[in-house]
Structure formats: structure tokens, C-alpha cells
Design a protein around this motif. Structure first.
Motif, PDB file in Angstrom:
ATOM      1  N   ARG A   1       0.724   9.129   2.898  1.00  0.00           N
ATOM      2  CA  ARG A   1      -0.021   7.944   3.349  1.00  0.00           C
ATOM      3  C   ARG A   1      -1.056   7.516   2.322  1.00  0.00           C
ATOM      4  NH1 ARG A   1      -4.148   9.514   7.433  1.00  0.00           N
ATOM      5  NH2 ARG A   1      -5.214   9.898   5.475  1.00  0.00           N
ATOM      6  N   ASP A   2      -1.806   8.480   1.793  1.00  0.00           N
ATOM      7  CA  ASP A   2      -2.870   8.155   0.846  1.00  0.00           C
ATOM      8  C   ASP A   2      -2.347   7.693  -0.508  1.00  0.00           C
ATOM      9  OD1 ASP A   2      -4.585   8.819   2.879  1.00  0.00           O
ATOM     10  OD2 ASP A   2      -5.199  10.748   2.013  1.00  0.00           O
ATOM     11  N   CYS A   3      -1.151   8.145  -0.883  1.00  0.00           N
ATOM     12  CA  CYS A   3      -0.556   7.712  -2.154  1.00  0.00           C
ATOM     13  C   CYS A   3       0.050   6.317  -2.052  1.00  0.00           C
ATOM     14  CB  CYS A   3       0.519   8.694  -2.604  1.00  0.00           C
ATOM     15  SG  CYS A   3      -0.158  10.241  -3.224  1.00  0.00           S
ATOM     16  N   ASN A   4       0.401   5.932  -0.872  1.00  0.00           N
ATOM     17  CA  ASN A   4       1.010   4.616  -0.662  1.00  0.00           C
ATOM     18  C   ASN A   4      -0.048   3.629  -0.181  1.00  0.00           C
ATOM     19  OD1 ASN A   4       3.516   5.724  -1.261  1.00  0.00           O
ATOM     20  ND2 ASN A   4       3.975   6.163   0.871  1.00  0.00           N
ATOM     21  N   CYS A   5       0.045   2.412  -0.661  1.00  0.00           N
ATOM     22  CA  CYS A   5      -0.831   1.367  -0.147  1.00  0.00           C
ATOM     23  C   CYS A   5       0.043   0.309   0.514  1.00  0.00           C
ATOM     24  CB  CYS A   5      -1.700   0.782  -1.266  1.00  0.00           C
ATOM     25  SG  CYS A   5      -0.779  -0.098  -2.525  1.00  0.00           S
ATOM     26  N   LYS A   6      -0.573  -0.663   1.117  1.00  0.00           N
ATOM     27  CA  LYS A   6       0.185  -1.679   1.865  1.00  0.00           C
ATOM     28  C   LYS A   6       1.156  -2.453   0.980  1.00  0.00           C
ATOM     29  CE  LYS A   6      -3.273  -2.259   5.415  1.00  0.00           C
ATOM     30  NZ  LYS A   6      -4.227  -3.105   6.063  1.00  0.00           N
TER      31      LYS A   6
ATOM     32  N   VAL B   1       2.443  -1.396  -2.122  1.00  0.00           N
ATOM     33  CA  VAL B   1       3.375  -0.595  -2.913  1.00  0.00           C
ATOM     34  C   VAL B   1       3.630   0.748  -2.229  1.00  0.00           C
ATOM     35  CG1 VAL B   1       3.767   0.502  -5.149  1.00  0.00           C
ATOM     36  CG2 VAL B   1       2.511  -1.651  -5.038  1.00  0.00           C
ATOM     37  N   THR B   2       4.886   1.110  -2.122  1.00  0.00           N
ATOM     38  CA  THR B   2       5.253   2.424  -1.622  1.00  0.00           C
ATOM     39  C   THR B   2       5.564   3.309  -2.832  1.00  0.00           C
ATOM     40  OG1 THR B   2       6.143   1.527   0.423  1.00  0.00           O
ATOM     41  CG2 THR B   2       6.872   3.734  -0.201  1.00  0.00           C
ATOM     42  N   THR B   3       4.683   4.244  -3.097  1.00  0.00           N
ATOM     43  CA  THR B   3       4.856   5.148  -4.223  1.00  0.00           C
ATOM     44  C   THR B   3       5.735   6.331  -3.829  1.00  0.00           C
ATOM     45  OG1 THR B   3       2.654   4.551  -4.980  1.00  0.00           O
ATOM     46  CG2 THR B   3       3.616   6.511  -5.951  1.00  0.00           C
ATOM     47  N   LEU B   4       5.475   6.873  -2.663  1.00  0.00           N
ATOM     48  CA  LEU B   4       6.230   8.030  -2.180  1.00  0.00           C
ATOM     49  C   LEU B   4       7.001   7.678  -0.917  1.00  0.00           C
ATOM     50  CD1 LEU B   4       3.563  10.867  -2.509  1.00  0.00           C
ATOM     51  CD2 LEU B   4       5.525  10.467  -3.986  1.00  0.00           C
ATOM     52  N   PRO B   5       8.254   8.087  -0.824  1.00  0.00           N
ATOM     53  CA  PRO B   5       8.993   7.889   0.424  1.00  0.00           C
ATOM     54  C   PRO B   5       8.520   8.907   1.455  1.00  0.00           C
ATOM     55  CG  PRO B   5      10.329   9.108  -1.118  1.00  0.00           C
ATOM     56  CD  PRO B   5       9.066   8.722  -1.856  1.00  0.00           C
TER      57      PRO B   5
END
Length: 194
Positions: free
Chosen positions: A114-119, A121-125
């Protein structure tokens, strides 16, 4: 790493041989209900099969991480307080010295994602702790690790289990190997034409 979450949380420092560069796995930590009145508790189980009892080579990066964890725990005064089925001295303990609960680790992983992803951009699945074992195995396939060695490292009873679970990775590996063979064959036949 090649261990599953119960094997990892159940590791004791004595399971790790820093001199030999190996990790011995012969048990798994489980959390189960003892019944409605007695609540839940931790206990040890043996691996599902005899092949699950194994000694695996420790990658240098794993050795470094374990030594850092040991130093960190000593530095801030974390001591293992848990004793389960006469076992203690667990590697992975929380700040109170208790063994790590599988659910807590899953929640921590979800927070990291959750913390690696922002609204935008999805960095981690979205993935689970068990997905890390699959990823490790896929990387072994990509690196060309022998399938028999993979079977032993993962603790599978037979190679068919390894092949069945990791069919996609081995499919890609086979295509890559055939491509390499095709290049070899072309070079071989080109030499005869000259």
C-alpha cells in the motif's frame, strides 16, 4: 528464500550454520485453534514429507541479512522470550521477543505494498508471503538452476511437483534453451558450408 512462512518463522539460530553456509529445516511453526474455550496457540509440525526435512545452501545475501538481524536484536536488546514445544531462540521475533504471527507478517506485507503504491501509479502488485517463494523459484528457473537441485532446495517429495507448480517458468526456460540450441545448430551447419 526456499522456505515457506511456517518454516521461516520456526527457524532457530541453531538451525543456521554460518561456517558451513547452510540452513537446516526440519520443522514448521503453525498457529491453530485448540477449541472454542482454549483459544489458539503455536506448535511445531514436521514438514509434509520427508523431503521437506532438508539442509539448504545459504546465499551470501541471506547470510548478511541474518547477521544484520542478529546484530540489530543485540543492539536494541530484543531477546527471544518464546518457548514452544521445548524450542526457543527463534530468529524472527517481534519487539516483545515473541515469535512472529503469520497474520501479522501478512498485514505488514500489505502495508508495504500500500505504501509503495500511490493513487496514480501501481509500483507493486498485490501478493502474499507465499508468492515470494514462487518468485524465488522462478528466478532459479531463469538462472538455469538444475530442476533436481530446485526440488531438493524447495523440499518437494518428487520432481513432478516442482515441474507442475513452476510450469510457466520452466516453459520459458525450455524456449530459451531451444533458442540457444538453434543458434548452436546454425553455427555448426554454417561451419560445414564454408
Amino acid at each position: 528464500m526456499a522456505a515457506d512462512i511456517g518454516e521461516l518463522t520456526g527457524l532457530h539460530w541453531e538451525d543456521v550454520d554460518f561456517d558451513e553456509g547452510t540452513i537446516h529445516i526440519d520443522h514448521t511453526l503453525v498457529y491453530f485453534s485448540r477449541g472454542k474455550q482454549d483459544g489458539c496457540t503455536f506448535a511445531f509440525n514436521t514438514p509434509k514429507t520427508e523431503a521437506g526435512k532438508r539442509t539448504i545452501p545459504m546465499l551470501p545475501i541471506v547470510r548478511t541479512a541474518l547477521l544484520k538481524e542478529k546484530a540489530y536484536q543485540e543492539e536494541i536488546g530484543i531477546r527471544c522470550r518464546a518457548q514452544i514445544d521445548d524450542f526457543t531462540d527463534f530468529i524472527f521475533v517481534n519487539r516483545f521477543g515473541n515469535v512472529q504471527h503469520h497474520g501479522t507478517l501478512s498485514k505488514a506485507l500489505k502495508r508495504i505494498i500500500r505504501d509503495c503504491n500511490c493513487k496514480e501509479v501501481t509500483t507493486l502488485p498485490n501478493f502474499s508471503n507465499h508468492s515470494l517463494r514462487h518468485t524465488f523459484t522462478t528466478r532459479m528457473c531463469e538462472a538455469g538452476v538444475n530442476i533436481k537441485a530446485m526440488q531438493d532446495i524447495l523440499g518437494h517429495a518428487d520432481v513432478e511437483t516442482t515441474l507442475g507448480i513452476y510450469a510457466d517458468a520452466t516453459k520459458e526456460l525450455k524456449a530459451k534453451e531451444m533458442s540457444g540450441f538453434d543458434e548452436y545448430f546454425k553455427e555448426l551447419t554454417a561451419g560445414k558450408d564454408a
